[in-house]
Structures are given as structure tokens and as C-alpha cells.
Design a protein around this motif. Structure first.
Motif, PDB file in Angstrom:
ATOM      1  N   ALA A 155       0.870  -1.182   0.000  1.00  0.00           N
ATOM      2  CA  ALA A 155       0.000   0.000   0.000  1.00  0.00           C
ATOM      3  C   ALA A 155       0.904   1.229   0.000  1.00  0.00           C
ATOM      4  CB  ALA A 155      -0.893   0.010   1.233  1.00  0.00           C
ATOM      5  N   VAL A 156       0.386   2.332  -0.516  1.00  0.00           N
ATOM      6  CA  VAL A 156       1.176   3.565  -0.558  1.00  0.00           C
ATOM      7  C   VAL A 156       0.382   4.692   0.094  1.00  0.00           C
ATOM      8  CG1 VAL A 156       2.408   5.213  -2.017  1.00  0.00           C
ATOM      9  CG2 VAL A 156       2.245   2.821  -2.722  1.00  0.00           C
ATOM     10  N   LEU A 157       1.019   5.325   1.064  1.00  0.00           N
ATOM     11  CA  LEU A 157       0.409   6.471   1.749  1.00  0.00           C
ATOM     12  C   LEU A 157       1.179   7.734   1.408  1.00  0.00           C
ATOM     13  CD1 LEU A 157       0.074   4.851   5.287  1.00  0.00           C
ATOM     14  CD2 LEU A 157      -1.810   5.370   3.745  1.00  0.00           C
ATOM     15  N   SER A 158       0.507   8.855   1.532  1.00  0.00           N
ATOM     16  CA  SER A 158       1.171  10.132   1.262  1.00  0.00           C
ATOM     17  C   SER A 158       0.873  11.091   2.402  1.00  0.00           C
ATOM     18  CB  SER A 158       0.627  10.699  -0.049  1.00  0.00           C
ATOM     19  OG  SER A 158       0.503  12.088   0.031  1.00  0.00           O
ATOM     20  N   LEU A 159       1.877  11.881   2.760  1.00  0.00           N
ATOM     21  CA  LEU A 159       1.665  12.967   3.722  1.00  0.00           C
ATOM     22  C   LEU A 159       1.958  14.267   2.993  1.00  0.00           C
ATOM     23  CD1 LEU A 159       1.009  13.568   6.714  1.00  0.00           C
ATOM     24  CD2 LEU A 159       3.470  13.662   7.121  1.00  0.00           C
ATOM     25  N   ASP A 160       0.900  15.055   2.733  1.00  0.00           N
ATOM     26  CA  ASP A 160       1.103  16.241   1.905  1.00  0.00           C
ATOM     27  C   ASP A 160       1.640  17.402   2.741  1.00  0.00           C
ATOM     28  OD1 ASP A 160      -0.977  17.602   3.150  1.00  0.00           O
ATOM     29  OD2 ASP A 160      -2.411  17.298   1.545  1.00  0.00           O
ATOM     30  N   PRO A 161       1.999  18.509   2.092  1.00  0.00           N
ATOM     31  CA  PRO A 161       2.631  19.615   2.824  1.00  0.00           C
ATOM     32  C   PRO A 161       1.734  20.217   3.915  1.00  0.00           C
ATOM     33  CG  PRO A 161       2.946  19.873   0.451  1.00  0.00           C
ATOM     34  CD  PRO A 161       1.986  18.751   0.632  1.00  0.00           C
ATOM     35  N   ARG A 162       0.428  19.990   3.813  1.00  0.00           N
ATOM     36  CA  ARG A 162      -0.471  20.510   4.852  1.00  0.00           C
ATOM     37  C   ARG A 162      -0.566  19.562   6.041  1.00  0.00           C
ATOM     38  NH1 ARG A 162      -5.623  20.926   1.111  1.00  0.00           N
ATOM     39  NH2 ARG A 162      -4.833  18.826   0.810  1.00  0.00           N
ATOM     40  N   GLY A 163       0.143  18.420   5.948  1.00  0.00           N
ATOM     41  CA  GLY A 163       0.104  17.447   7.029  1.00  0.00           C
ATOM     42  C   GLY A 163      -1.065  16.495   6.927  1.00  0.00           C
ATOM     43  N   ARG A 164      -1.659  16.413   5.752  1.00  0.00           N
ATOM     44  CA  ARG A 164      -2.820  15.551   5.564  1.00  0.00           C
ATOM     45  C   ARG A 164      -2.374  14.238   4.923  1.00  0.00           C
ATOM     46  NH1 ARG A 164      -8.245  16.194   5.385  1.00  0.00           N
ATOM     47  NH2 ARG A 164      -9.350  14.842   3.942  1.00  0.00           N
ATOM     48  N   ALA A 165      -2.675  13.127   5.564  1.00  0.00           N
ATOM     49  CA  ALA A 165      -2.280  11.820   5.031  1.00  0.00           C
ATOM     50  C   ALA A 165      -3.402  11.242   4.197  1.00  0.00           C
ATOM     51  CB  ALA A 165      -1.937  10.875   6.174  1.00  0.00           C
ATOM     52  N   SER A 166      -3.054  10.678   3.066  1.00  0.00           N
ATOM     53  CA  SER A 166      -4.080  10.042   2.244  1.00  0.00           C
ATOM     54  C   SER A 166      -3.531   8.753   1.640  1.00  0.00           C
ATOM     55  CB  SER A 166      -4.566  10.986   1.145  1.00  0.00           C
ATOM     56  OG  SER A 166      -3.478  11.413   0.365  1.00  0.00           O
ATOM     57  N   VAL A 167      -4.452   7.953   1.143  1.00  0.00           N
ATOM     58  CA  VAL A 167      -4.086   6.662   0.561  1.00  0.00           C
ATOM     59  C   VAL A 167      -3.898   6.857  -0.936  1.00  0.00           C
ATOM     60  CG1 VAL A 167      -4.848   4.306   0.151  1.00  0.00           C
ATOM     61  CG2 VAL A 167      -5.377   5.433   2.326  1.00  0.00           C
ATOM     62  N   TYR A 168      -2.688   6.673  -1.420  1.00  0.00           N
ATOM     63  CA  TYR A 168      -2.457   6.734  -2.860  1.00  0.00           C
ATOM     64  C   TYR A 168      -2.794   5.402  -3.513  1.00  0.00           C
ATOM     65  CZ  TYR A 168      -0.329  11.333  -3.489  1.00  0.00           C
ATOM     66  OH  TYR A 168      -0.123  12.677  -3.609  1.00  0.00           O
ATOM     67  N   VAL A 169      -2.394   4.332  -2.853  1.00  0.00           N
ATOM     68  CA  VAL A 169      -2.728   2.998  -3.362  1.00  0.00           C
ATOM     69  C   VAL A 169      -3.229   2.170  -2.185  1.00  0.00           C
ATOM     70  CG1 VAL A 169      -1.885   0.946  -4.551  1.00  0.00           C
ATOM     71  CG2 VAL A 169      -0.874   3.165  -5.086  1.00  0.00           C
ATOM     72  N   PRO A 170      -4.463   1.684  -2.240  1.00  0.00           N
ATOM     73  CA  PRO A 170      -4.946   0.843  -1.141  1.00  0.00           C
ATOM     74  C   PRO A 170      -4.195  -0.491  -1.131  1.00  0.00           C
ATOM     75  CG  PRO A 170      -6.505   0.858  -2.957  1.00  0.00           C
ATOM     76  CD  PRO A 170      -5.429   1.824  -3.319  1.00  0.00           C
ATOM     77  N   VAL A 171      -4.409  -1.267  -0.089  1.00  0.00           N
ATOM     78  CA  VAL A 171      -3.680  -2.535   0.027  1.00  0.00           C
ATOM     79  C   VAL A 171      -3.950  -3.388  -1.212  1.00  0.00           C
ATOM     80  CG1 VAL A 171      -3.358  -4.613   1.409  1.00  0.00           C
ATOM     81  CG2 VAL A 171      -3.846  -2.431   2.535  1.00  0.00           C
ATOM     82  N   THR A 172      -2.886  -3.738  -1.892  1.00  0.00           N
ATOM     83  CA  THR A 172      -2.987  -4.419  -3.178  1.00  0.00           C
ATOM     84  C   THR A 172      -2.050  -5.620  -3.191  1.00  0.00           C
ATOM     85  OG1 THR A 172      -3.387  -2.295  -4.265  1.00  0.00           O
ATOM     86  CG2 THR A 172      -2.658  -4.105  -5.679  1.00  0.00           C
ATOM     87  N   GLU A 173      -2.540  -6.730  -3.669  1.00  0.00           N
ATOM     88  CA  GLU A 173      -1.679  -7.914  -3.757  1.00  0.00           C
ATOM     89  C   GLU A 173      -0.805  -7.779  -4.998  1.00  0.00           C
ATOM     90  OE1 GLU A 173      -3.828 -11.558  -3.954  1.00  0.00           O
ATOM     91  OE2 GLU A 173      -2.057 -12.777  -3.485  1.00  0.00           O
ATOM     92  N   VAL A 174       0.488  -7.974  -4.850  1.00  0.00           N
ATOM     93  CA  VAL A 174       1.382  -7.901  -6.010  1.00  0.00           C
ATOM     94  C   VAL A 174       2.165  -9.208  -6.121  1.00  0.00           C
ATOM     95  CG1 VAL A 174       1.639  -5.403  -6.109  1.00  0.00           C
ATOM     96  CG2 VAL A 174       3.165  -6.717  -4.657  1.00  0.00           C
TER      97      VAL A 174
END
Lengths: 155, 219
Positions: free
Chosen positions: B138-157
């Protein structure tokens, strides 16, 4: 049938945004919901292909996403042991703030029934169609919501 | 139950009114009622949002990355390069652990994002995973405003090099340094507590997970 998600976003995105604003009470969260609902459609287009109404599907997807977010606010606040944001969970002058707080306490299906019936003004038959259950079950879910909320209010 | 009393102001539900507005099928009874009911007419007007929507951030894959496969092949050939700038150290492709790479599409050009590189608001980004064993990422992001969001949900690879993850994301207009956290785990996991912890500044690498962290600058 191919789902043109970008086109659908342009034509129907406002339904999701409006609904998410009402349910979440936060503009950044509503914008996130807008993106997430359509992202889910890209991940699983079959879910829309099998739906009888695009608007109905968007109502369901947005409601489901927003109710999860309301629960996550509560869970996140608990996990991090911080007080939840005042506009998220505590009663405030904004009339729907208390509703959001109460919805976060209910199981998903019960909360969805409450939203559809009380906030959207749907009949039991309409709620039943969206939830894929009988009208009788809708009555039961709303009754259960009433009991749960009465308990929460008296606690 | 006082707090959740019926608040909808019209006779016909919001769903029926939205269906009517969007040209979907509704019963003749509903159509006739709305035509003659001031309350329902007013409610239907209230459903209309007259404002432009932001760009769709997640981009349909058929529209972008036409050259990603070729790009990935080139990237794999150039694999001696440092590919990540972890915040807590340096990770290179020679290490045994799984890792992510980030690709960006600016206008028609797709390129790999090097450590600390600048990207532009409106660019679309996509991740590729390299792992010796099948895993969940999974990929998470923390933007410059301090807001975390999910870029890629849990994905089987699957195991492999540069396995493209299924979601591409359009960057919003918030400028500044954005931090990326890629989480690999051997089984399904719940991402929301990690997202909340990242946003709360309490993110700790969960036991058994491999975590990649790096950042890029959005201008």
C-alpha cells in the motif's frame, strides 16, 4: 458495457460531492470522498455495470464511504488517544454534527438505513431496494437504530 | 432519536429527484407530483451544485501510461541507479527487501521520479513494486499541509521487478514537500490505522512490515 469514468465524473460528480459534504461536514473530506468514490469505480467497474441506476449506485457508494470515514474518525481518535476534532464528533451548533456523531456509533447497514430514510427522505421500499433487502428488514433496521441511539443518548 | 428525525424537506426523496434531474427513469406518478409541487420543485433546485469540479485525481489507466511498459523496461535496464531516498537511510536496488519506484506523467512524457525530484501539480504519478516474493503493498502520502491520504490501497502484487500498481493518482495543487510511505506485508492488513498514525505524526513501522519512505517536491 464500458464505463467511461471521466465522463461520469463530469456529469454526476456533483451528486457525490454534495452528499459527502452533508454526511462528512468537512470540505477537504468531501473532496477526498469525491475522488475516492470514482477511484473505486476505476478499480471495480463491474459494480456499476450490474447496478440498475447510476444515481442509486453513487448514493450507495458515497454513503458507504462516508459512513466508514465517520467511523474512522472515531477509531482514529481512539487509537491515537487524542480528542476528536470538535466538528467531527461532538455536538455543535451545526445541526448535522450530532447526527454524524450518532451515525458513527451504528453498524454500517443500520446507519445507511438511517441516512436513506431520515436524511434523504426515502420510503422503506426505496431503502430496501438500495440495501438489497426486504421492506420489513428496513423497518427492523430503523427500529434498531432508534434503540441504539436512545441508549447512546442516555449513557 | 431526536437528533435523527426526518430532515428531508420534500415529499419525494432526494434519490428520486436526483434521478429525475439526471434523466433516469422515474415513475409517472413521481414525475407528475414533482411538476405540480412547489416544495419538491424547490428541493430539486437545491440539489443542483453550480460549481466546477476539480480534476479527477485518479486517472483511468487506458488514458495514460501508454509508454509505461517501455519505460519500465528502460528503468529495469538502468537498475544500478539509486532509486529511493529513504528518510532513515539509503536503500538501493541491490538490497534484498522489497521496494517501490515512482513514475510521473507530465503532459505526454512518462519518467521515473528520482530522489527529491520536483514534480508539478496536475502531473499523474504511479508506483511500481519490486519484490522477490508475492506480497501486499500500500502507498500512503503525507502532503505539505500534514494531511495523510491513501495513494494505493492494500494491493496484492506478484513477485517480480517493477510490477506496476493498479492506481494512478493526479497530484493536486498543494505545493511543497510530499512524503511517501510504501508498506509491504506478507498478508492483508488494515491501512487506516497507519494512515491515521502518519497524519498524527505517530507512524511507527509495524512489526513484520517493510516500509519505504521518501519524498518529492511539488511545485
Amino acid at each position: 458495457m464500458t464505463v467511461d469514468v471521466e465522463r461520469l465524473y463530469r456529469s454526476h460528480g456533483q451528486i457525490v460531492l454534495r452528499r459527502a459534504r452533508t454526511l462528512l461536514g468537512s470540505e477537504p473530506d468531501a473532496q477526498e470522498a469525491l475522488q475516492e468514490v470514482f477511484a473505486s469505480l476505476l478499480r471495480a467497474p463491474d459494480s456499476l455495470r450490474s447496478a440498475s441506476s447510476v444515481v442509486g449506485w453513487l448514493y450507495q457508494a458515497t454513503t458507504h464511504y462516508c459512513l466508514n470515514q465517520l467511523r474512522n474518525r472515531r477509531t482514529g481518535a481512539r487509537l491515537l488517544q487524542v480528542r476528536p476534532p470538535p466538528d467531527a464528533l461532538a455536538p455543535s451548533p451545526e445541526p448535522l454534527a450530532e447526527v454524524r456523531s450518532l451515525l458513527s456509533l451504528l453498524p454500517d447497514e443500520v446507519a445507511a438505513a438511517v441516512v436513506y430514510h431520515h436524511l434523504d427522505g426515502m420510503t422503506h421500499a426505496e431503502v430496501a431496494e438500495l440495501l438489497g433487502c426486504s421492506r420489513r428488514k428496513v423497518g427492523y433496521l430503523l427500529e434498531r437504530a432508534g434503540e441504539s441511539l436512545a441508549q447512546a443518548e442516555s449513557a | 432519536m431526536n437528533a435523527i428525525a426526518r430532515t428531508w424537506p420534500a415529499c419525494v426523496s432526494a434519490l428520486q429527484l436526483d434521478k429525475l434531474r439526471m434523466g433516469e427513469s422515474v415513475s409517472d406518478e413521481v414525475r407528475a407530483h414533482v411538476a405540480g409541487c412547489a416544495k419538491c420543485g424547490e428541493a430539486m433546485k437545491g440539489l443542483q451544485l453550480d460549481e466546477p469540479l476539480p480534476a479527477l485525481r485518479v486517472v483511468p489507466l487506458r488514458r495514460i501510461w501508454p509508454r509505461l511498459v517501455a519505460g519500465l523496461s528502460v528503468a529495469a535496464a538502468a537498475s544500478v541507479l539509486l532509486v529511493l531516498r529513504p528518510i532513515d537511510g539509503v536503500r538501493t536496488k541491490g538490497e534484498s527487501g522489497p521496494f517501490l519506484e515512482m513514475y510521473v506523467q507530465h503532459l505526454d512524457l512518462v519518467r521515473r521520479v528520482e530522489p527529491g525530484e520536483a514534480v508539478a501539480a496536475g502531473d499523474a504519478i504511479r508506483f511500481a513494486a519490486t519484490s522477490r516474493v508475492p506480497s501486499y503493498v500500500a502507498v500512503l502520502s503525507l502532503d505539505p499541509r500534514g494531511r495523510a491520504s491513501v495513494y494505493v490501497p492494500v494491493t496484492e502484487v506478484r513477485a517480480g521487478r517493477d510490477v506496476a500498481l493498479p492506481i494512478a493518482t493526479r497530484l493536486d495543487a498543494t505545493v511543497g514537500e510530499e512524503r511517501i510511505v510504501g508498506v509491504f506485508y506478507g498478508q492483508q492488513f488494515d491501512l487506516e490505522p497507519l494512515r491515521a498514525a502518519l497524519e498524527g505524526g505517530n507512524f511507527v513501522e509495524p512489526g513484520g512490515c517493510r516500509v519505504n519512505r521518501w519524498s518529492f517536491v511539488k511545485r
